[in-house]
Structure formats: C-alpha cells, structure tokens
Scaffold this motif. Sequence first.
Motif, PDB file in Angstrom:
ATOM      1  N   ALA A  61       0.868  -1.181   0.000  1.00 24.34           N
ATOM      2  CA  ALA A  61       0.000   0.000   0.000  1.00 24.34           C
ATOM      3  C   ALA A  61       0.900   1.225   0.000  1.00 24.34           C
ATOM      4  CB  ALA A  61      -0.903  -0.017   1.238  1.00 24.34           C
ATOM      5  N   LEU A  62       0.750   2.066  -1.014  1.00 26.60           N
ATOM      6  CA  LEU A  62       1.691   3.183  -1.179  1.00 26.60           C
ATOM      7  C   LEU A  62       1.114   4.491  -0.678  1.00 26.60           C
ATOM      8  CD1 LEU A  62       3.226   2.542  -4.720  1.00 26.60           C
ATOM      9  CD2 LEU A  62       4.048   1.796  -2.485  1.00 26.60           C
ATOM     10  N   ASN A  63       2.029   5.318  -0.226  1.00 25.17           N
ATOM     11  CA  ASN A  63       1.710   6.690   0.136  1.00 25.17           C
ATOM     12  C   ASN A  63       2.053   7.582  -1.060  1.00 25.17           C
ATOM     13  OD1 ASN A  63       1.596   9.257   1.197  1.00 25.17           O
ATOM     14  ND2 ASN A  63       3.631   9.078   2.165  1.00 25.17           N
ATOM     15  N   ILE A  64       1.062   7.795  -1.910  1.00 20.99           N
ATOM     16  CA  ILE A  64       1.330   8.533  -3.151  1.00 20.99           C
ATOM     17  C   ILE A  64       1.650  10.005  -2.855  1.00 20.99           C
ATOM     18  CG2 ILE A  64       0.374   9.214  -5.415  1.00 20.99           C
ATOM     19  CD1 ILE A  64       1.221   6.267  -5.151  1.00 20.99           C
ATOM     20  N   GLY A  65       1.248  10.486  -1.707  1.00 20.72           N
ATOM     21  CA  GLY A  65       1.664  11.836  -1.298  1.00 20.72           C
ATOM     22  C   GLY A  65       3.180  11.984  -1.255  1.00 20.72           C
ATOM     23  N   GLY A  66       3.873  10.873  -1.047  1.00 16.66           N
ATOM     24  CA  GLY A  66       5.339  10.908  -1.008  1.00 16.66           C
ATOM     25  C   GLY A  66       5.995  10.707  -2.357  1.00 16.66           C
ATOM     26  N   TYR A  67       5.157  10.526  -3.401  1.00 18.93           N
ATOM     27  CA  TYR A  67       5.694  10.253  -4.741  1.00 18.93           C
ATOM     28  C   TYR A  67       6.012  11.582  -5.414  1.00 18.93           C
ATOM     29  CZ  TYR A  67       6.070   7.759  -9.237  1.00 18.93           C
ATOM     30  OH  TYR A  67       6.516   7.201 -10.415  1.00 18.93           O
ATOM     31  N   ASP A  68       7.257  11.838  -5.652  1.00 17.20           N
ATOM     32  CA  ASP A  68       7.712  13.111  -6.219  1.00 17.20           C
ATOM     33  C   ASP A  68       7.740  12.986  -7.743  1.00 17.20           C
ATOM     34  OD1 ASP A  68       9.278  15.227  -7.222  1.00 17.20           O
ATOM     35  OD2 ASP A  68      10.299  15.436  -5.290  1.00 17.20           O
ATOM     36  N   PHE A  69       6.728  13.545  -8.398  1.00 19.60           N
ATOM     37  CA  PHE A  69       6.609  13.362  -9.858  1.00 19.60           C
ATOM     38  C   PHE A  69       7.724  14.067 -10.623  1.00 19.60           C
ATOM     39  CE2 PHE A  69       2.716  10.947 -10.417  1.00 19.60           C
ATOM     40  CZ  PHE A  69       2.149  11.032  -9.153  1.00 19.60           C
ATOM     41  N   ALA A  70       8.261  15.136 -10.056  1.00 17.78           N
ATOM     42  CA  ALA A  70       9.388  15.801 -10.728  1.00 17.78           C
ATOM     43  C   ALA A  70      10.601  14.874 -10.725  1.00 17.78           C
ATOM     44  CB  ALA A  70       9.715  17.119 -10.043  1.00 17.78           C
ATOM     45  N   LEU A  71      10.887  14.282  -9.585  1.00 17.62           N
ATOM     46  CA  LEU A  71      12.019  13.353  -9.515  1.00 17.62           C
ATOM     47  C   LEU A  71      11.777  12.113 -10.367  1.00 17.62           C
ATOM     48  CD1 LEU A  71      13.218  13.313  -5.782  1.00 17.62           C
ATOM     49  CD2 LEU A  71      14.386  14.278  -7.779  1.00 17.62           C
ATOM     50  N   ALA A  72      10.513  11.729 -10.490  1.00 17.86           N
ATOM     51  CA  ALA A  72      10.203  10.533 -11.293  1.00 17.86           C
ATOM     52  C   ALA A  72      10.274  10.830 -12.786  1.00 17.86           C
ATOM     53  CB  ALA A  72       8.825   9.997 -10.932  1.00 17.86           C
ATOM     54  N   GLY A  73      10.252  12.111 -13.159  1.00 20.44           N
ATOM     55  CA  GLY A  73      10.524  12.453 -14.546  1.00 20.44           C
ATOM     56  C   GLY A  73       9.317  12.774 -15.391  1.00 20.44           C
ATOM     57  N   SER A  74       8.119  12.786 -14.799  1.00 23.88           N
ATOM     58  CA  SER A  74       6.928  13.059 -15.599  1.00 23.88           C
ATOM     59  C   SER A  74       5.749  13.332 -14.677  1.00 23.88           C
ATOM     60  CB  SER A  74       6.612  11.850 -16.484  1.00 23.88           C
ATOM     61  OG  SER A  74       5.278  11.873 -16.912  1.00 23.88           O
ATOM     62  N   PRO A  75       4.856  14.234 -15.084  1.00 22.16           N
ATOM     63  CA  PRO A  75       3.659  14.508 -14.269  1.00 22.16           C
ATOM     64  C   PRO A  75       2.514  13.531 -14.532  1.00 22.16           C
ATOM     65  CG  PRO A  75       3.709  15.984 -16.155  1.00 22.16           C
ATOM     66  CD  PRO A  75       4.964  15.135 -16.236  1.00 22.16           C
ATOM     67  N   TYR A  76       2.675  12.643 -15.511  1.00 23.28           N
ATOM     68  CA  TYR A  76       1.519  11.855 -15.957  1.00 23.28           C
ATOM     69  C   TYR A  76       1.249  10.647 -15.073  1.00 23.28           C
ATOM     70  CZ  TYR A  76       2.301  14.835 -19.943  1.00 23.28           C
ATOM     71  OH  TYR A  76       2.501  15.933 -20.737  1.00 23.28           O
ATOM     72  N   ARG A  77       0.023  10.630 -14.552  1.00 24.73           N
ATOM     73  CA  ARG A  77      -0.440   9.535 -13.695  1.00 24.73           C
ATOM     74  C   ARG A  77      -1.295   8.564 -14.507  1.00 24.73           C
ATOM     75  NH1 ARG A  77      -1.444  11.843  -7.973  1.00 24.73           N
ATOM     76  NH2 ARG A  77      -0.138  13.694  -7.973  1.00 24.73           N
ATOM     77  N   TRP A  78      -1.728   7.561 -13.811  1.00 20.10           N
ATOM     78  CA  TRP A  78      -2.604   6.564 -14.429  1.00 20.10           C
ATOM     79  C   TRP A  78      -3.777   7.214 -15.160  1.00 20.10           C
ATOM     80  CZ3 TRP A  78      -7.701   5.175 -12.784  1.00 20.10           C
ATOM     81  CH2 TRP A  78      -8.215   4.022 -13.405  1.00 20.10           C
ATOM     82  N   GLY A  79      -4.379   8.198 -14.506  1.00 20.40           N
ATOM     83  CA  GLY A  79      -5.572   8.843 -15.067  1.00 20.40           C
ATOM     84  C   GLY A  79      -5.297   9.647 -16.323  1.00 20.40           C
ATOM     85  N   ASP A  80      -4.050   9.934 -16.581  1.00 26.25           N
ATOM     86  CA  ASP A  80      -3.714  10.762 -17.745  1.00 26.25           C
ATOM     87  C   ASP A  80      -3.568   9.970 -19.040  1.00 26.25           C
ATOM     88  OD1 ASP A  80      -3.583  13.210 -16.280  1.00 26.25           O
ATOM     89  OD2 ASP A  80      -1.660  12.535 -15.445  1.00 26.25           O
ATOM     90  N   TYR A  81      -3.564   8.657 -18.950  1.00 24.25           N
ATOM     91  CA  TYR A  81      -3.400   7.831 -20.154  1.00 24.25           C
ATOM     92  C   TYR A  81      -4.772   7.377 -20.655  1.00 24.25           C
ATOM     93  CZ  TYR A  81       1.595   7.797 -19.286  1.00 24.25           C
ATOM     94  OH  TYR A  81       2.893   8.184 -19.112  1.00 24.25           O
ATOM     95  N   GLU A  82      -4.876   7.245 -21.950  1.00 21.52           N
ATOM     96  CA  GLU A  82      -6.148   6.834 -22.546  1.00 21.52           C
ATOM     97  C   GLU A  82      -5.993   5.571 -23.370  1.00 21.52           C
ATOM     98  OE1 GLU A  82      -8.549   9.935 -24.537  1.00 21.52           O
ATOM     99  OE2 GLU A  82      -7.043  11.305 -23.667  1.00 21.52           O
ATOM    100  N   VAL A  83      -7.026   4.765 -23.377  1.00 20.63           N
ATOM    101  CA  VAL A  83      -7.002   3.569 -24.220  1.00 20.63           C
ATOM    102  C   VAL A  83      -6.850   3.999 -25.680  1.00 20.63           C
ATOM    103  CG1 VAL A  83      -8.350   1.590 -25.023  1.00 20.63           C
ATOM    104  CG2 VAL A  83      -8.330   2.192 -22.582  1.00 20.63           C
ATOM    105  N   GLY A  84      -5.956   3.357 -26.374  1.00 20.05           N
ATOM    106  CA  GLY A  84      -5.677   3.704 -27.772  1.00 20.05           C
ATOM    107  C   GLY A  84      -4.475   4.613 -27.940  1.00 20.05           C
ATOM    108  N   GLU A  85      -4.004   5.167 -26.849  1.00 21.87           N
ATOM    109  CA  GLU A  85      -2.847   6.069 -26.925  1.00 21.87           C
ATOM    110  C   GLU A  85      -1.600   5.278 -27.325  1.00 21.87           C
ATOM    111  OE1 GLU A  85      -2.652   8.380 -23.374  1.00 21.87           O
ATOM    112  OE2 GLU A  85      -0.722   9.323 -23.902  1.00 21.87           O
ATOM    113  N   LYS A  86      -0.889   5.814 -28.307  1.00 19.89           N
ATOM    114  CA  LYS A  86       0.343   5.167 -28.754  1.00 19.89           C
ATOM    115  C   LYS A  86       1.534   6.053 -28.417  1.00 19.89           C
ATOM    116  CE  LYS A  86      -1.436   2.412 -32.597  1.00 19.89           C
ATOM    117  NZ  LYS A  86      -1.391   2.215 -34.063  1.00 19.89           N
TER     118      LYS A  86
END
Lengths: 352, 352, 352
Positions: A181-206
């Motif tokens: 179980a993750l604490n996503i509040g601690g997930y630093d998206f800048a350090l991870a290299g991208s702002p895009y989360r699960w919700g930002d991807y769409e079916v069919g996206e290539k």
Amino acid sequence: MTSTKTNPGNYFEDFKFGQVIVHPTPRTVTVGDVALYTSLYGTRFAVQSSDAFAKAIGYPQSPLDDLLTFHMVFGKTTPEISLNAIANLGYASCRFLKPVYPGDTLASTSEVIGLKENSNRETGTVYVKSTGRNQNGDVVLEYVRWVMVRKRDKENPAPEAIVPKLPERVDPKDIGVAVPALNIGGYDFALAGSPYRWGDYEVGEKIDHVDGMTLEEAEHQIATRLYQNTAKVHFNQHTEAKGRFGKRIVYGGVVISLARALSFNGLNNAFHLAAINGGRHVSPCFAGDTVYAWSEVLEKAELPGRKDVGALRTRLVAVKNNDCATFPLKKEDGQYADGVLLDLDTWVLLPR
Amino acid sequence: MTSTKTNPGNYFEDFKFGQVIVHPTPRTVTVGDVALYTSLYGTRFAVQSSDAFAKAIGYPQSPLDDLLTFHMVFGKTTPEISLNAIANLGYASCRFLKPVYPGDTLASTSEVIGLKENSNRETGTVYVKSTGRNQNGDVVLEYVRWVMVRKRDKENPAPEAIVPKLPERVDPKDIGVAVPALNIGGYDFALAGSPYRWGDYEVGEKIDHVDGMTLEEAEHQIATRLYQNTAKVHFNQHTEAKGRFGKRIVYGGVVISLARALSFNGLNNAFHLAAINGGRHVSPCFAGDTVYAWSEVLEKAELPGRKDVGALRTRLVAVKNNDCATFPLKKEDGQYADGVLLDLDTWVLLPR
Amino acid sequence: MTSTKTNPGNYFEDFKFGQVIVHPTPRTVTVGDVALYTSLYGTRFAVQSSDAFAKAIGYPQSPLDDLLTFHMVFGKTTPEISLNAIANLGYASCRFLKPVYPGDTLASTSEVIGLKENSNRETGTVYVKSTGRNQNGDVVLEYVRWVMVRKRDKENPAPEAIVPKLPERVDPKDIGVAVPALNIGGYDFALAGSPYRWGDYEVGEKIDHVDGMTLEEAEHQIATRLYQNTAKVHFNQHTEAKGRFGKRIVYGGVVISLARALSFNGLNNAFHLAAINGGRHVSPCFAGDTVYAWSEVLEKAELPGRKDVGALRTRLVAVKNNDCATFPLKKEDGQYADGVLLDLDTWVLLPR
C-alpha cells in the motif's frame, strides 16, 4: 573412461504431464546485480533506482527491477527446459507476486502443464508453469511458457496431447500484490521524470519511446550470464557460425529489458511491471542491431480496493533498425512487419 | 621537467633472493565484484551463488568464488612482478586457506624464492611465492609462480642460480582448511544440479564439459581491470598491433575462470577449488576464440579427520575453437595439441 | 492517437535565466556501481579501493571515486540540459564538497546562469550550475558547464545575452572539505604504491602516465548507462551511422575517468579529486581508440588550517593513439595537437 555425468538437456520424451522439476543453482540477488542491470539497459524508473524515493512511498528500500527478477527465475529453468529447444514460442499468465530486494535468494521450479507432439514427429511443444520463490518459500513470480523441443527419436510414441487453456490476459483483480500500500503523497513526480499519472493515459494512446540502443555481443553475453541462463545459442560463435543465422542470437529477455527501459520515456511513472499477459519473440535480435520501442495502451483497470495505483494494459513492441515514429507492427497480410522483434502484452502500474 | 615517479616495472636485475615485496592497492571485495564475476563467466556452483544454500551447510554466507580471490591477489602482483615479463611460465603449490566473504579486504605480498638467468643473458626466470591476506592479516591464499622477465642490460652479471624445489602436487593433508566443517545433511543435491558425490567419481574418468563460450575484447578487459591487473598486453591495442600477435592477449586467468565455470556441467558439486598443483598456459587466447573444457580425475583423496568432503585431483584442460568430445591434449610427439589453452592440475572438494 | 508524453529535450528557447531544473531519477549508489567503475577503468587509488586503508586514515569506509559521483550527478542532467546539445563546450568551478559512500542517494538540480544566442541564430550557449545532493540534502558536488544547444526555430527572438564570469581556477581555500581530517600516520605509502607526497612534487613537473587503454563499444556504453546518461550519440549506431562521424561518440566522462585512472602511475597518492577548474573535450573519442594520459603540475597550495593534505593543481591531458612520452598538447600555431582528447585543469589532494 568417459563420464556420463553431464547434463544433455531434456528431450520431448523426457517431459511427463504433471512432472515438477526443481531447477538447480539458487541465486542470491544483490546490489551488484542491480548495478549491472542498470549498466546494461540504462533503466531509470525512480522506485527501483533510489532507496530514498522508494522509502518515501512506503517500500523498505528499492525493490529489484521486475524483469531482473524475471530473468533470474527464467535463467534457472534453461538447463532443464530449453537446452534442446528450437524455439521459445510464447509466454502467458506471468504475474509478479512479491517484491524482491537485494539479499533475497531466488530459486525456480517448473511444472509440466501441457505436451503436444508436432505433426512432423520430430519435435513437440512443452508447456510449463514456472515458479520463482524467495528464501522463505514465498512465490515472487509465476509464468507459463511453451517451447518447441526436439525429440530424441522420431519413432518414439507421442504422449497424449494436452494443451492448457491459457487466459487471454491476467485478470486485473489478480495483479498488484507485489506492491505494498503506497503513500502517493510521497511520490515526487518531478524526480520521477513526468507529471503523468494513471488517469492521464487513454485507451488507444500510442507512445513512441523515441530512443534507440545498439547492442554489442559483450553486452548481451554479460547480461545473459548474469542470469545464469545457459542456452548455447547466445554464447558459442564456434557452433553458431555453422548454425541457422551464422551468429549468436541475443537472449529474448535482453530485448524485453531494453524495450522496458526505453519505455521510461513516455511511461516514466509505470514503475511496476505487474503481469505479462502474453508475448512473442517475433524475430531474432543480433549484436549490432539497434533496438527501438513503442507502446499502446490497450486497457485501463482499477485494482480492487486500491486508490494508490492503477493498471494500464499496454502492448510493448520492440523494433530493430527502424525508429518507431510510425508504430510499426503488422503488414496488410497480418504478418509482422520487418524488424519487429517483440510483441509483449503487459499490465503496468502507475500512481493514481 | 620530466618526472621519474612512474613505475617502470622491475627487471630481472631488480629481484633479489629472499626479497619480500609489498604490493600496492589493497582491495575490498564486494557483492559487486561477485555479480561481475558471475556475469563474465556464468559460474553456477550453488555454494557461491546462494547465501541460503551456503548457510544450510554451515557457511555464514556465500564465500567468494575461489578464483575471484585468486585473481584479486594475483592482479596486485602484476605491477612489481610481471610488468616486464615475457611469459607467465607456471604455477605451483597454490592453496586456498581461508574463505573470503564480501566486505573482506585483500592485499598481496611476494617473496622471491628463486632466480635463474637464461643462457641468452637477455632474460631470466623469477620464482615468487605470493601470499594474499585479508584485513586481519590471515593468509587466504598462497601460490608459487615463475615468470620470464627481461634484463635491463644483457651485460649485467647474473645472480647465483637458485631454483626452488616444487612439489609435484599439494599434499591432500594440507588442503581443505578454507572449508568449515559442513553439515552435508543440509546440502540439497537437486538444487546443486547433480546427484554425484565424491564417491561417485573414479580415477581415470574423463568429463567433456560440453559447452563453449566465445570471448569478446570488452569481456576480458572488464574482467582483468576488475582484478586491477595492469599487464599491458591485455589492454593496449595501439602497441599490441605492432606486437607478437598483432592483438591483445587475454589474461590467462580469464581462461582459468571460464574453464572452471564450464566444469560445472559434470562436476556440479565440486564447489571448492582447494589447490592448484601446477598449471601451464599452453597457448594464448584472443578475443573471438571460443573456449571449451574437459576434466580428467587423476586421483582421489580423503581429508584427514573429515567425513564431510573429499578431494578429487583433476586435470582441467581448456581448448579453443574445438569441442572436447575427444578430450584433446597432446599429440603423438608429446607436444600439446593445437588449440589447447590451459593444462591445470587441481584439487577440488565435493560432498561425501 | 499519438502520445505527447515523451521528453523531446529542451531547446535553446526553453531555458530561462535563473530557472532551476529538478532532474529526474535519483540514484542510490552501491558497491555494485563501485565494482563496475573499477572494472571499466582499472582505477587503483588505495583510499577508494580498500575499506581497511580508508579506515586507517580516518574515513568510516572507502568513499566513492570522485568521478563516479561526478558522472552520476552529470548523467541525471542530460535529459533536460543536453539532449539537443551539439557540443559540451566546457566545465568550470567544479568542487567536490562531501564524501559519498555506498548507500547514499544522489539527485541533481541545475540553475540556468547564462544564455547567449550564437550569431547564426540557429544555436545558443546555455550555462548551467549543476548541483548534486545526497539523501539528506547535503551538497556533494557542484559545477558549471556550458553547452551549445539547438534552437527550435531560428526566427525565435534571442534572450538577453548573459555570460557568467567564471573564475580561472577554484580558490584553494575553497577545496578539500570532502576530505575529513586525516591521520596521515595511518597512511601506508607502500600499500598506496608510491612514496611521493605532496611535498615531493614541483611546479612544472610533467608526468607521462605511460600506460594506454583501448576502448570498446560495449565498455563505454555500459559505463554511460551506469550513470543513466541518456545522450543519444553514445548509444545509437543506427542514427550515428548517418551522423557527423558515422559512429557512436564516447561520452567525454569516460575519457576523463580513464585519464584519471591512468594518472595513478605517477600520482599514486593523489587520492582525491577536489576540484575541476576547467576542462575541454578537445576532440571526440571512438571505440577502438587507445587512450594515454600525462599530467603537468601547474601550482601547489596548502589548504588553510590543514597539515594532513596539500593540493596540486594539475593539467591532465588525454591523448589517443599516441603515447605521451613527448607530452603532446599544442602545435606551434596554438591549436591542439592531433590526438589530444582532453585538457583538464584540476586540483588533487595528496598526503603531506
């Protein structure tokens, strides 16, 4: 006096339905293996790269890259399963079930779940379910693969044909258990290299992962030995010079790892490979080839009871000597396009 | 103003009988070195591969592969012993005396135990006994080697010729101390890859280790630098292009390690290299060569007071670009057969 | 549906004066990285090689080689700073400020401190000050570099030209803080490989480091990926075949590390790289090149309040396919001589 103590590998006749094979050479994985893995593929997912990052979201430390675990478990199975194999036909139902950390010891077993002689009577297909366990006996990984294996003697009788029914994909309710179980509040998206989360991807996206990586003989041999994979075709130029391609064949797992590492560019937060639904090594890869990759989002799924991570089903395609701006896959006749190396159907997890 | 602070290497005249040389650059060995060792040779002995396996039989954790220890200790000696060497002529009386674990620091010293000018007066043979110690000063390894070294000046007078008397083999009562008393009940022969114990091997038995491994330039250079071995012939194509072979020569230790790793197939339970009785690099190995190996059991010995392990004296032969189905060794005239790289006389230990 | 989630890299127009960039993928460095570093360059400085040696002089354990830290911090900056760079023009004001140990996690940020469009309007020079921090936020390293970056569109307006004033050299009062107060009584000069201390070197002294090392494609690729450096020119033969040189270019940091490792022969006790005052990659290096190096002592400095170590300002020159017996550097017209790869102005520390 010639010894008979060497392993000649199993032939099709040696496999029995229901048989369980204990594979030799358990392996303690270490930060040394992790460093080599990074140096061979250049992987950059933050959770696996940084203990500090992993701790900030709830891991005790960085887990191993899932494919490093896969290759270690797979490598152990080669002496008994695929030493006399002609082709690695496919994977299915591969699930990562527990995180693996440096210091853990991995061991593999395989159960024969299907057998079918080919019509030429010279070969047969063997289906195995292989399982990787850690030093406590916990299952960290399981997968099905099927390989085409030579018969010792064409005249030997065929076993009853049993072909396991394999699911088209792993059910999303069965994945994700390797992620605490993750604490996503601690997930630093800048350090991870991208702002895009699960919700930002769409079916069919290539996604064209843009970068390409040229493979050298020393690199794939070092990788494949690291996993204690013993398949001869990867290592022996003396025999391969007289073989089908005149040269050594790159272990397919090297291509999978390279494609996954390249996929960071565009799927930066897809930090966990939760399952491989199916996969095919479409064509062989050789030293000197440059590997590119692209992905397509096939499906999105929530995981039961979890708000921290979501799953994307992605097709991960690796292509050689051709960039992926046009997403090469199949020709009009339905055959794979020239240069396609790998067509892998996966579930990956991202923060929500 | 040109500095004179670089190491020009020792010439034959620089060695004095009885002289003790402290070799620079002690080295802490780590799981990183272990991972690289595995990736370079593909070794699969269970004791060295799995902490869990090692613990089950009485080790505190997996010890280093004995040859990794050997190469580390040997590598340190190259700047003072063999920088101006023309040939590494032989080894004898090599004994592994204490297990080495990740975190230990190794350092080397050498004592000059023999000197003999050659009749051409341009070179001489130097015999050294080299000793590797850990951070506590405990001896982990000792061996004798002799090398042919250039003289600085042909006109310089010859030292008194002293040639040490070297035993044909290490006495079996002097080996095995690097192995703690083992609980063989905890030794899982299935995980180790073979049911064959010490008692299952017979004198005269010849084992074709079957597999072959093709060496790349990057691989042997990476290996040799890992050991901080500085011998120029392994690394410098710019000078070697004008040299005897026109190309870099693979460090002989790489061939030893490769042959030992290949020997797993047929000697799976010979987990400890206890001694090297003698050895010769018969011919040079180059990148692109494919290395095969075979073994012959020369002698069997019990170890005094021990029922856990027994010793096999084996000849380990490495051959290039030719498989070992016919056990190539010598021609009718007594000369080594074409392609033979290495003829190594060892004691290895197996569970009883 | 084509994704736009990949990183196209920044163009000249994307950089703003004063902007601070957080670079992705923090990295826990381990003994695995250290082993790979040793295996790729053959470095032999005793402090970094032996925990026992380091402890004897006052370190808690061996610190990382300073250049391994540099490459890790630098590598993180490539996706945002130099993906569209044409040339890495120079370094200045690089200081190592805290020792880094296995287990530390490194992360990088960069501040844009200068911008200047070139007269052709197609490119511009970007000056960044990059900072590496450990998991506690302590600065371990900072340096300035400037790169020539493509503009997205020639017609885009130029920013105000700001060129930072960079010191000719780091002031010696500002270096050495990464070295704890040392007990030089515990420094074993025999184990370190040379009796020469800081006081034994003179300004003007030139040292030919003698040895040469031939680079292979697999080696520089493995090194560069280890640092998670993503610059395409190092990895992609498929595109580079059509590029300026027709082949992959070796990451300049590989040349720096190789030259530094070679400098051990003659500067054996210069165990710490305290600063890089300035540096230029004079010409590109390719696989197959053999790298040699030489040094010149430019200046000597005491460090304020310290009697344990002193600083030498050295010019470290790397040359390809030509030994350094004649200290090649510049031609009569002031241009660099053929084969010069690197001209690096450093501060190194030695025991007094």
